[in-house]
Scaffold this active site. Structure first.
Site, short mmCIF file in Angstrom:
data_model
loop_
_atom_site.label_atom_id
_atom_site.label_comp_id
_atom_site.label_asym_id
_atom_site.label_seq_id
_atom_site.Cartn_x
_atom_site.Cartn_y
_atom_site.Cartn_z
N HIS A 286 0.85 -1.19 0.00
CA HIS A 286 0.00 0.00 0.00
C HIS A 286 0.88 1.23 0.00
O HIS A 286 1.94 1.23 0.61
CB HIS A 286 -0.91 0.01 1.23
CG HIS A 286 -2.07 0.93 1.09
ND1 HIS A 286 -1.99 2.27 1.39
CD2 HIS A 286 -3.33 0.70 0.64
CE1 HIS A 286 -3.17 2.82 1.14
NE2 HIS A 286 -3.99 1.89 0.68
N ASP A 344 -7.94 -5.71 0.29
CA ASP A 344 -8.38 -6.61 -0.78
C ASP A 344 -7.93 -8.05 -0.59
O ASP A 344 -8.38 -8.94 -1.31
CB ASP A 344 -7.87 -6.10 -2.14
CG ASP A 344 -8.55 -4.81 -2.52
OD1 ASP A 344 -9.76 -4.71 -2.27
OD2 ASP A 344 -7.88 -3.92 -3.05
N1 ACO Z 1 3.98 -7.68 -4.64
C1 ACO Z 1 5.32 -7.65 -4.85
N2 ACO Z 1 6.08 -6.55 -4.72
C2 ACO Z 1 5.46 -5.42 -4.36
C3 ACO Z 1 4.08 -5.37 -4.13
C4 ACO Z 1 3.34 -6.57 -4.27
N3 ACO Z 1 2.02 -6.58 -4.06
N4 ACO Z 1 3.73 -4.12 -3.81
C5 ACO Z 1 4.85 -3.39 -3.83
N5 ACO Z 1 5.90 -4.18 -4.17
C6 ACO Z 1 7.32 -3.79 -4.25
C7 ACO Z 1 7.58 -2.96 -5.49
O1 ACO Z 1 7.94 -3.78 -6.57
C8 ACO Z 1 8.71 -2.08 -5.01
O2 ACO Z 1 9.88 -2.85 -4.99
P1 ACO Z 1 11.32 -2.17 -5.31
O3 ACO Z 1 11.53 -1.18 -4.22
O4 ACO Z 1 12.28 -3.30 -5.30
O5 ACO Z 1 11.20 -1.53 -6.66
C9 ACO Z 1 8.35 -1.78 -3.56
O6 ACO Z 1 7.57 -2.92 -3.14
C10 ACO Z 1 7.56 -0.51 -3.35
O7 ACO Z 1 6.37 -0.61 -4.11
P2 ACO Z 1 5.80 0.53 -5.05
O8 ACO Z 1 5.21 -0.11 -6.25
O9 ACO Z 1 6.83 1.60 -5.24
O10 ACO Z 1 4.68 1.10 -4.10
P3 ACO Z 1 3.47 2.00 -4.54
O11 ACO Z 1 3.11 2.79 -3.35
O12 ACO Z 1 3.79 2.75 -5.79
O13 ACO Z 1 2.32 0.95 -4.91
C11 ACO Z 1 0.51 -0.56 -4.66
C12 ACO Z 1 1.34 0.56 -4.01
C13 ACO Z 1 0.05 -0.10 -6.06
C14 ACO Z 1 -0.72 -0.81 -3.82
C15 ACO Z 1 1.37 -1.82 -4.78
O14 ACO Z 1 1.75 -2.23 -3.48
C16 ACO Z 1 0.66 -2.95 -5.50
O15 ACO Z 1 0.65 -2.98 -6.74
N6 ACO Z 1 0.02 -3.91 -4.77
C17 ACO Z 1 -0.72 -4.97 -5.38
C18 ACO Z 1 -2.07 -4.48 -5.86
C19 ACO Z 1 -3.01 -4.21 -4.71
O16 ACO Z 1 -3.19 -5.03 -3.81
N7 ACO Z 1 -3.67 -3.04 -4.79
C20 ACO Z 1 -4.67 -2.65 -3.79
C21 ACO Z 1 -4.20 -1.46 -3.00
S1 ACO Z 1 -5.39 -1.10 -1.76
C22 ACO Z 1 -6.65 -0.41 -2.60
O17 ACO Z 1 -6.54 0.22 -3.58
C23 ACO Z 1 -7.96 -0.64 -2.05
#
Ligand code: ACO
Length: 409
Positions: A286, A344
């Site tokens: 998140h 989720d």
């Molecule tokens: N699985 C694997 N790796 C992840 C995940 C994940 N679910 N989420 C983040 N990471 C990693 C990223 O690859 C990144 O790694 P790095 O530093 O090596 O490049 C690091 O963790 C930071 O993640 P970001 O993508 O920079 O975080 P951001 O804040 O931009 O994204 C998000 C947040 C979109 C929610 C992301 O965690 C994600 O895609 N999660 C999966 C989808 C999801 O569950 N979305 C629901 C969110 S809650 C909602 O909207 C109700």
């Protein structure tokens, strides 16, 4: 404007300098009094009230009242609000013809984007976003009609007749009846399942300046009508990085289950950690929470209640999800990045057990989030500093050049 916040508007006025912040990682777009998140503690408050208390002590319509008007209702206010909402649950019959224009296998979020946008064509007395009375009636209509539209979209997909709303039921009970009843037999909603559905609505009601809420604010800032702004929010919510994650998460669990279930978790986690695979652990991570999402905890408790009520305690997907969570939370990759389950991760398991088809999950999220979007829209328009939203860019394209005649290109 405080120890951690710099207001750069003066700097801009004096120097013309602005900031570069793709993804708005470090930009506050507004002042807000609605929802507070402490991402490090894993705390979520609506108007100061902890989500854990609201989920247990209040129903969804009380929460809607709180989000819209700033305080929890007293009994008379609650009764009046329920009455107002539950008397706007029907949609114009013309909406059926609009719905019929869609393919029956259309994704419910495609249908919802269209239906909510189409509402602005029906209610001319509530389209002036700058008129508080228009906004108030649009709010009541949207909250009241979203369940009807979601249920209609579902019934259309499966080819069953629409079930008209029954206004003496609770908000969630009425929704479940419109979803699951048929004209052939009486339908009595199960109280435990209705309560779980109501809780899903409450947990999704608002979440400050996420992508869809920011979309609604930006869209509304142009002065468009409230229905159009909410339709923009529905469209944004659809994406798998946002509201679409509940559907994607359940599909992910289903895929792991098909490939061998718990025994295959290690292999799956390996794939997630491989940046070239493009695979994410859906329902994890998140932008704001760097700790357990409190909604995920409540959703996991609700899993126990719902599965217990239905005699599905041994649900293999729930077992798989819990095991997956445990393994991920012990893995250095997730620990280092502070990745925890978000709302989720468990909501799909509850919805599936209730009988909601997977493609409808995000539409139910949209239904529940509608009140948050409206509250945020109202707050924006009431803010004396409100202006049309207009981000800047860093232009990195070609500099000025001359157009050559087509034969010379
Ligand atoms: N699985 C694997 N790796 C992840 C995940 C994940 N679910 N989420 C983040 N990471 C990693 C990223 O690859 C990144 O790694 P790095 O530093 O090596 O490049 C690091 O963790 C930071 O993640 P970001 O993508 O920079 O975080 P951001 O804040 O931009 O994204 C998000 C947040 C979109 C929610 C992301 O965690 C994600 O895609 N999660 C999966 C989808 C999801 O569950 N979305 C629901 C969110 S809650 C909602 O909207 C109700």
């Amino acid at each position: 404007v405080g120890p951690d916040v710099i207001d750069i508007r003066k700097l801009y006025a004096q120097t013309g300098k602005f900031t570069y912040d793709p993804g708005f990682l470090s930009t506050a777009s507004c002042n807000s009094t609605i929802t507070y998140i402490d991402g490090d503690k894993g705390e979520l408050l609506y108007r100061g009230y902890p989500i854990e208390q609201l989920a247990v002590n209040c129903d969804y319509l009380e929460t809607c009242y709180l989000l819209l008007y700033g305080e929890l209702p007293n009994p008379a206010q609650k009764a009046d609000f329920e009455n107002r909402v539950m008397h706007h649950t029907m949609v114009n019959e013309q909406m059926q013809f609009f719905l019929r224009g869609f393919r029956r296998d259309a994704h419910p979020m495609a249908v919802m984007t269209g239906l909510v946008g189409a509402m602005s064509a029906f209610y001319h007395d509530s389209t002036d976003i700058n008129n508080p009375e228009h906004r108030e009636i649009a709010a009541i209509r949207l909250i009241a009609k979203m369940p009807t539209l979601v249920a209609m979209a579902y019934k259309y997909t499966i080819g069953q007749p629409y079930i008209y709303p029954k206004n003496d039921l609770s908000y969630a009970g009425n929704f479940m009846r419109m979803m699951f009843a048929t004209p052939c037999e009486e339908y009595k909603p199960n109280d435990v399942l209705v309560r779980a559905m109501d809780r899903i609505f409450t947990l999704h009601a608002d979440h400050e300046q996420n992508a869809s809420t920011s979309t609604v604010r930006l869209c509304g800032s142009s002065g468009t009508n409230p229905f159009a702004a909410i339709a923009a929010g529905v469209a944004c919510l659809w994406g798998p990085a946002h509201g679409g994650a509940n559907e994607a998460c359940l599909n992910m669990l289903g895929d792991i289950q098909k490939q061998g279930g718990v025994a295959k978790i290690g292999e799956f986690i390996k794939q997630v950690k491989d940046k070239n695979s493009g695979v994410k652990l859906m329902g994890f991570g998140h932008r704001v929470y760097k700790n357990y999402d409190p909604r995920a905890k409540l959703m996991r408790e609700t899993c126990y209640e719902v599965l217990g009520e239905l005699g599905l305690q041994d649900d293999p997907l729930f077992e798989l999800a819990m095991k997956l969570e445990k393994i991920a939370l012990e893995d250095e990759y997730f620990v280092a990045r502070k990745l925890y389950p978000n709302v989720d991760f468990y909501s799909g398991i509850v919805q599936r057990a209730i009988g909601i088809p997977v493609p409808l999950f995000t539409a139910i999220f949209a239904l529940a989030r509608t009140v948050g979007w409206i509250a945020q829209l109202n707050e924006m328009i009431g803010d004396p500093e409100y202006k049309i939203g207009r981000p800047r860019q860093l232009f990195v394209g070609a500099s000025s050049r001359n157009v050559k005649p087509i034969g010379e290109r």
